[in-house]
Design a protein around this motif. Structure first.
Motif, short mmCIF file in Angstrom:
data_model
loop_
_atom_site.label_atom_id
_atom_site.label_comp_id
_atom_site.label_asym_id
_atom_site.label_seq_id
_atom_site.Cartn_x
_atom_site.Cartn_y
_atom_site.Cartn_z
N ILE A 1 27.89 34.66 39.08
CA ILE A 1 26.58 34.79 38.32
C ILE A 1 26.98 36.66 37.61
CG2 ILE A 1 24.30 33.76 39.31
CD1 ILE A 1 23.89 35.91 40.23
N ARG A 2 28.01 37.52 38.70
CA ARG A 2 28.07 37.88 38.29
C ARG A 2 29.88 38.41 37.81
NH1 ARG A 2 24.61 39.68 42.56
NH2 ARG A 2 26.67 39.75 43.94
N TRP A 3 30.82 37.15 37.82
CA TRP A 3 31.75 37.24 37.50
C TRP A 3 32.56 36.82 35.99
CZ3 TRP A 3 36.13 38.04 40.77
CH2 TRP A 3 37.26 37.05 39.74
N SER A 4 32.92 37.42 35.76
CA SER A 4 33.23 37.32 34.24
C SER A 4 35.42 38.08 34.18
CB SER A 4 32.85 37.83 33.14
OG SER A 4 33.38 39.31 33.41
N GLU A 5 35.98 37.67 33.14
CA GLU A 5 37.27 38.11 32.97
C GLU A 5 37.83 39.59 33.29
OE1 GLU A 5 39.99 36.15 33.59
OE2 GLU A 5 38.58 34.91 34.52
N GLU A 6 37.01 40.03 32.20
CA GLU A 6 36.20 41.05 31.96
C GLU A 6 36.12 42.26 33.68
OE1 GLU A 6 34.06 44.70 29.71
OE2 GLU A 6 33.84 42.99 29.11
N ARG A 7 35.09 41.38 34.39
CA ARG A 7 35.20 42.50 35.29
C ARG A 7 36.25 41.77 36.33
NH1 ARG A 7 31.65 45.55 38.34
NH2 ARG A 7 30.87 44.66 39.76
N ARG A 8 36.50 40.93 36.15
CA ARG A 8 37.79 41.00 37.30
C ARG A 8 39.06 41.44 37.23
NH1 ARG A 8 42.60 39.05 36.20
NH2 ARG A 8 42.48 39.03 34.20
N ALA A 9 39.50 42.05 35.93
CA ALA A 9 40.38 42.67 35.80
C ALA A 9 39.73 44.09 36.11
CB ALA A 9 40.51 43.03 34.26
N GLU A 10 38.74 44.09 36.42
CA GLU A 10 38.11 45.74 37.13
C GLU A 10 38.21 45.93 38.48
OE1 GLU A 10 33.38 48.28 37.06
OE2 GLU A 10 33.97 46.35 36.16
N LEU A 11 37.75 44.72 38.91
CA LEU A 11 38.28 44.35 40.37
C LEU A 11 39.14 44.21 40.85
CD1 LEU A 11 35.03 42.11 41.31
CD2 LEU A 11 34.43 44.67 41.40
N GLU A 12 40.31 43.99 40.24
CA GLU A 12 41.91 44.29 40.55
C GLU A 12 41.66 45.31 40.83
OE1 GLU A 12 43.36 39.81 39.03
OE2 GLU A 12 43.94 41.96 38.10
N ARG A 13 41.84 46.54 39.55
CA ARG A 13 41.96 47.32 39.80
C ARG A 13 41.18 48.05 41.29
NH1 ARG A 13 38.91 51.55 38.71
NH2 ARG A 13 37.51 50.78 37.57
N LEU A 14 40.33 47.65 41.68
CA LEU A 14 39.42 48.77 42.37
C LEU A 14 39.97 48.68 43.67
CD1 LEU A 14 35.51 48.46 41.27
CD2 LEU A 14 37.16 50.52 41.45
N ALA A 15 40.42 46.66 43.77
CA ALA A 15 41.03 46.24 45.11
C ALA A 15 42.43 46.85 45.21
CB ALA A 15 41.28 44.68 45.49
#
Length: 257
Positions: free
Chosen positions: A226-240
């Motif tokens: 419910i909080r996942w999107s491709e835009e969110r994915r890119a941000e989380l990849e950077r944080l990871a």
């Protein structure tokens, strides 16, 4: 390598049974699951109880749970393992930044074991725990760690023709498909898992290196769909990636300039 002592092996087999199910066992349960003689199980259970490795469950005569001794050994292990201690600190910092669940995991055989976890503050969050074991090919941390193995080690852990267990309909079950995914992970330097271990969760992961440059763990950020999107994915990849780099530095790794 020296000879394995059968009695010690059987005692350890019994202790490891407590990792599954509700954490309690009776002597008949042990006999059935290990195929050992009843007299042997009785002697081993009596010995383990005398040494406080197991104790009887209150109000349930004949059933046992782990005692204080395994906890003491595990606590000492955790105290001496810098990766776990530093991993918790870094996971906490990443979780505070993105307010999602962060894990640090290591590889054992073809599974991952989570050694650190920090929850998000959202009402919808990951149901997981440090110490949990999952098939590596079903998780972002696991795929990241498998992708970091030399080819001969990968072949030993995931042989061609192996039957890979599925945790969801989206889990990779074909070794050839897994190898293709690992090739892409090596190219990108991050791993993504979409509903492969939990139908309601997606994750991203990055590698953690020690002072020699070897990949010793992976750090992931897990997000409910419910909080996942491709835009969110890119941000989380950077944080990871940033979190994994921070943990790597704490372990003595120095990236190339």
């Amino acid at each position: 390598m020296g000879r394995l002592v059968p009695a010690v092996t059987r005692a350890l087999d019994i202790l490891e049974l407590f990792l599954d199910g509700d954490g309690t066992l009776s002597a008949p349960d042990i006999v059935r699951r290990l195929g050992l003689p009843r007299t042997t199980v009785h002697e081993l259970v009596t010995t383990l109880a005398a040494r406080k490795y197991i104790v009887q469950v209150t109000g349930q005569p004949g059933r046992y749970r782990l005692g204080v001794r395994p906890y003491q050994l595990g606590s000492r292990y955790a105290e001496d393992l810098d990766l776990a201690a530093e991993g918790r600190q870094v996971a906490r910092a990443v979780a505070e930044t993105c307010d999602e669940t962060v894990h640090v995991a290591i590889l054992e055989d073809a599974d991952v074991i989570y050694i650190a976890k920090v929850d998000s503050t959202h009402a919808v969050r990951m149901v997981s725990a440090a110490g949990r074991r999952l098939p590596a090919h079903c998780t972002s941390v696991g795929k990241m760690l498998l992708a970091s193995l030399p080819e001969h080690e990968l072949a030993d852990r995931v042989p061609d023709g192996a039957e890979l267990p599925a945790m969801t309909p989206d889990s990779i079950t074909d070794p050839a498909a897994l190898r293709a995914a690992l090739t892409e992970i090596r190219r990108r330097g991050v791993a993504v898992e979409r509903r492969e271990s939990n139908p309601d969760v997606s994750c991203v992961a990055a590698p953690v290196r020690d002072r020699t440059g070897a990949v010793v763990a992976a750090l992931s950020v897990s997000v409910p769909m419910i909080r996942w999107s491709e835009e969110r994915r890119a941000e989380l990849e950077r944080l990871a990636v940033e979190g994994a780099a921070d943990l790597s530095e704490r372990l003595g790794h120095r990236s190339a300039v």
